[in-house]
Design an enzyme around this catalytic site. Structure first.
Site, PDB file in Angstrom:
ATOM      1  N   GLU A 215       3.800  -0.332  15.973  1.00  0.00           N
ATOM      2  CA  GLU A 215       4.415  -1.382  16.794  1.00  0.00           C
ATOM      3  C   GLU A 215       4.702  -0.891  18.221  1.00  0.00           C
ATOM      4  O   GLU A 215       5.757  -1.166  18.791  1.00  0.00           O
ATOM      5  CB  GLU A 215       5.682  -1.942  16.133  1.00  0.00           C
TER       6      GLU A 215
ATOM      7  N   HIS B 262      -0.896   0.290  10.134  1.00  0.00           N
ATOM      8  CA  HIS B 262       0.131  -0.737  10.015  1.00  0.00           C
ATOM      9  C   HIS B 262      -0.495  -1.912   9.282  1.00  0.00           C
ATOM     10  O   HIS B 262      -1.343  -2.604   9.823  1.00  0.00           O
ATOM     11  CB  HIS B 262       0.642  -1.170  11.390  1.00  0.00           C
TER      12      HIS B 262
ATOM     13  N   PRO C 185       4.872 -10.778   1.873  1.00  0.00           N
ATOM     14  CA  PRO C 185       4.861 -10.467   0.437  1.00  0.00           C
ATOM     15  C   PRO C 185       3.989 -11.415  -0.374  1.00  0.00           C
ATOM     16  O   PRO C 185       3.619 -11.084  -1.504  1.00  0.00           O
ATOM     17  CB  PRO C 185       6.339 -10.597   0.038  1.00  0.00           C
TER      18      PRO C 185
ATOM     19  N   ASP D 269       3.191   2.238   8.286  1.00  0.00           N
ATOM     20  CA  ASP D 269       3.970   1.168   7.676  1.00  0.00           C
ATOM     21  C   ASP D 269       3.048   0.408   6.732  1.00  0.00           C
ATOM     22  O   ASP D 269       2.210  -0.372   7.167  1.00  0.00           O
ATOM     23  CB  ASP D 269       4.529   0.249   8.763  1.00  0.00           C
TER      24      ASP D 269
ATOM     25  N   ASN E 120       4.114  -1.655   4.316  1.00  0.00           N
ATOM     26  CA  ASN E 120       4.724  -2.914   3.876  1.00  0.00           C
ATOM     27  C   ASN E 120       4.548  -3.127   2.376  1.00  0.00           C
ATOM     28  O   ASN E 120       4.326  -4.244   1.912  1.00  0.00           O
ATOM     29  CB  ASN E 120       4.136  -4.090   4.656  1.00  0.00           C
TER      30      ASN E 120
ATOM     31  N   ASN F  60      13.130   1.059   5.511  1.00  0.00           N
ATOM     32  CA  ASN F  60      13.288  -0.235   6.180  1.00  0.00           C
ATOM     33  C   ASN F  60      14.630  -0.805   5.748  1.00  0.00           C
ATOM     34  O   ASN F  60      14.876  -0.970   4.546  1.00  0.00           O
ATOM     35  CB  ASN F  60      12.144  -1.182   5.805  1.00  0.00           C
TER      36      ASN F  60
ATOM     37  N   PHE G 142      16.488  -6.933   3.105  1.00  0.00           N
ATOM     38  CA  PHE G 142      15.702  -5.959   2.344  1.00  0.00           C
ATOM     39  C   PHE G 142      16.125  -4.542   2.685  1.00  0.00           C
ATOM     40  O   PHE G 142      16.275  -4.191   3.854  1.00  0.00           O
ATOM     41  CB  PHE G 142      14.213  -6.145   2.652  1.00  0.00           C
TER      42      PHE G 142
END
Length: 635
Positions: free
Chosen positions: A302, A411, A416, A498, A500, A556, A561
């Site tokens: 980012e 990244h 989700p 990242d 995710n 995170n 979350f």
């Protein structure tokens, strides 16, 4: 009278009418009867109906940003045809109103009902609310009206799901500034209190949200957390043996999603003070943190184009770092100044230690288009090709030892509901890394240093000294010959970024186990050619640097979350992890709604690992010296 105050008085009258014992519960019972369908149910009137599971839709329609936020987590139950998600409890509301309740003990079992969404404690005789109420993190409506409260606990600010907080008819003179983190609050009921006129005036003129913003930005800065501690993953004997062996080669890798300026908005992070969310404040914290750790390799996500060129590249160059950067693919279709706001992945390395051999961007959607088995699948067009996520691959060579390292900085997509896309993206990257490492292994080894080379010129022998008397110290061991890699799996590999994806995801399973079946639930019954007909496999032998660490690291941390979605993976055949940077103090986290805040400039925290290089076990002999690349440039 403003519209905001009219709504306040309407809610005030409604709450006053509910002073009888268990008023909401009785109304809910009436609503359950077929003959009384007009009754009001005991539910949150502000509850927004969740969207249906349209797999082809985009989360952009919900968040207005292609980015996770304080209300949209990167991990959550996604709509799968093979699973159902039933609520843990059949009831989510509790009415204890109008029963002359005088005290709630701090040890009350009430605070164990973490599933509660609506709690009514109105029209009792309560003079205080225990701070343990902060355990009810899923509350959306809390009614404390009609009591004898002279204050409310600051811990109420931890209930960030609250949309309705009724404090009508108490004895409140002021409000704790910690309530400023209630960024989803729609109504703060204050009428009937001798409240400070300045606070009441804000609600009368501009409404609840304006008061919450005022409290948030005026809240004192909390005490900073203790320094994060290193976790040593070697025994004392192993550490001492490593320190005493001059031929041991180590390097460190830092991974950090820094939260780009474009996405650090009040809409996405409403609990963060405006001054702490500003880029001018955050960028200095980010740079200071990165420079203090002084890792050999930095992998940042980012990072937008403007900040890479104007800030990070310049400042990190002063600390001996050289950078490699690519923005997300959308930048190719934009013009300045919009293009300069696009974020991407930046990899920095110590220029005095490593030489850049090659660099490459991996665009997931472009790789998908090149696969013949993907061309006829609608899922590829509707889901994978719509994402412009990338990975930046850097091929490095140690200037002194000739050791090669492949670093992939990625990244992945965040939503989700698109676990299938995440699994496809990581599979595409691993396929590409196997090709890159195989090609890198074919490059000739670095020329070993000689007495006439820059690495060894004019070096005195171990027996020389200013008096001409021989030294008793033994001569240094001869330098280890540069490694020769017989295939790509012999080259040290780092895959970080990242992801995710949590430790329970198909992405994690694929990287850790090297295989995922074709019917894995994360594919969500979508079709992706060979991936969903034969499954996924790789032979890179990867392991997370934090695997086996006692405490689960939270990388995170936002109000919606708390979890681990950032990783540093390494090839166990040629690397060993010696230490990792520990987690943020749990005591500090228990009092913090989420990041970013005054002490943590991103919604992620950085992770950092130190590795030991394992030399190749077999070095084939050569009848003649192999060709060598020049050392003053990239191959």
């Amino acid at each position: 009278m403003t519209h905001h105050w009219q709504q306040q008085l309407l809610k005030y009258d409604m709450v006053r009418a509910s002073r009888s014992p268990h008023h909401r519960a009785r109304q809910s019972a009436l609503a359950a009867r077929p003959a009384a369908k007009s009754a009001i149910p005991i539910t949150n009137p502000n509850l927004i109906k969740p969207p249906d599971g349209d797999d082809t839709g985009s989360y952009d329609d919900l968040t207005h940003e292609d980015h996770p936020s304080s209300t949209a987590a990167p991990i959550g139950p996604s709509p799968r045809t093979t699973t159902t998600h039933s609520p843990e409890n059949s009831w989510t509301s509790l009415d204890m109103g109008g029963i002359n309740l005088k005290n709630i003990p701090r040890t009350s079992g009430l605070f164990g009902f973490a599933f509660l969404q609506n709690l009514y404690l109105n029209h009792n005789a309560l003079s205080s609310i225990p701070p343990e109420i902060s355990a009810l993190r899923h509350l959306e409506l809390l009614d404390l009206s009609g009591n004898a409260l002279q204050s409310v606990p600051p811990e109420l600010g931890m209930l960030t799901d609250l949309k309705e907080l009724y404090l009508f008819d108490n004895h409140l003179v002021t409000l704790p500034p910690e309530l400023g983190t209630l960024h989803q609050l729609q109504t703060l009921g204050i009428e009937g209190n001798p409240l400070d006129t300045s606070l009441k005036g804000i609600v009368q003129k501009d409404g609840t949200r304006a008061l919450i913003s005022y409290l948030r930005d005026s809240c004192p800065v909390p005490s900073p957390p203790p320094e994060r501690m290193w976790k040593m993953l070697q025994t004392d004997a192993e550490r001492k043996a490593q320190e005493s062996d001059p031929s041991v080669e180590t390097f460190s890798v830092l991974c950090y999603n820094i939260l780009c300026e474009r996405c650090a908005t009040e809409q996405l992070y409403g609990y963060t003070p405006a001054w702490a969310l500003g880029w001018e404040y955050r960028k200095e914290l980010i740079l200071t943190e990165v420079m203090n750790y002084d890792a050999d390799i930095l992998c940042l996500q980012e990072v937008d184009i403007a900040q890479y060129e104007n800030y990070f590249l310049q400042h990190l160059a002063e600390q001996d770092y050289e950078g490699v950067y690519w923005p997300k693919s959308r930048a190719n279709t934009m013009e300045d100044p919009q293009r300069r706001l696009v974020d991407g992945c930046a990899t920095f390395f110590k220029a005095s230690k490593y030489q850049l051999v090659e660099k490459q961007v991996v665009e997931f959607h472009r790789l998908a288009m090149q696969r013949p088995d993907f061309k006829k699948t609608d899922d590829m067009f509707n889901r994978v090709l719509r994402r412009d996520d990338i990975a930046v691959v850097t091929l490095l060579e140690n200037k002194q030892t000739g050791t090669r390292i492949v670093v992939a900085n990625l990244h992945m997509y965040w939503d989700p509901r698109y676990s299938d896309v995440k699994l496809v993206q990581i599979a595409l990257l691993i396929d590409e890394l196997e090709k890159i490492t195989a090609r890198f292994a074919k490059y000739p080894p670095k020329l070993p240093p000689t007495p006439t080379s820059p690495d060894g010129a004019n070096k005195p022998s171990s027996t020389d000294n200013t008096n001409g008397i021989g030294s008793s110290s033994p001569p240094p061991p001869p330098p280890r010959p540069p490694p020769v890699y017989t295939d790509g799996t012999k080259i040290p590999l780092i895959v970080c970024g990242d992801f995710n994806s949590g430790p329970e995801s198909g992405v994690y399973e694929f990287l850790a186990k090297g295989t995922v079946p074709s019917d894995h639930p994360d594919f969500m019954s979508h079709l992706y050619g060979d991936y969903t007909s034969e499954g996924l496999r790789h032979r890179l032998g990867l392991k997370s640097a934090y695997e086996g660490v006692d405490d689960l690291l939270l990388t995170n941390y936002v109000s919606s979350f708390h979890g681990m979605i950032d990783y540093i993976w390494y090839s166990v055949g040629n690397l060993g992890v010696t230490s990792v940077l520990g987690e943020v103090d749990r005591g500090y986290l228990s009092k913090v709604v989420g990041f970013p805040n005054a002490h943590f400039p991103s919604d992620h925290v950085c992770i950092l690992s130190e590795f030991r290089v394992k030399p190749p076990k077999e070095t084939p002999s050569h009848s003649h010296p192999p060709p060598v690349f020049k050392t003053n440039g990239s191959r």
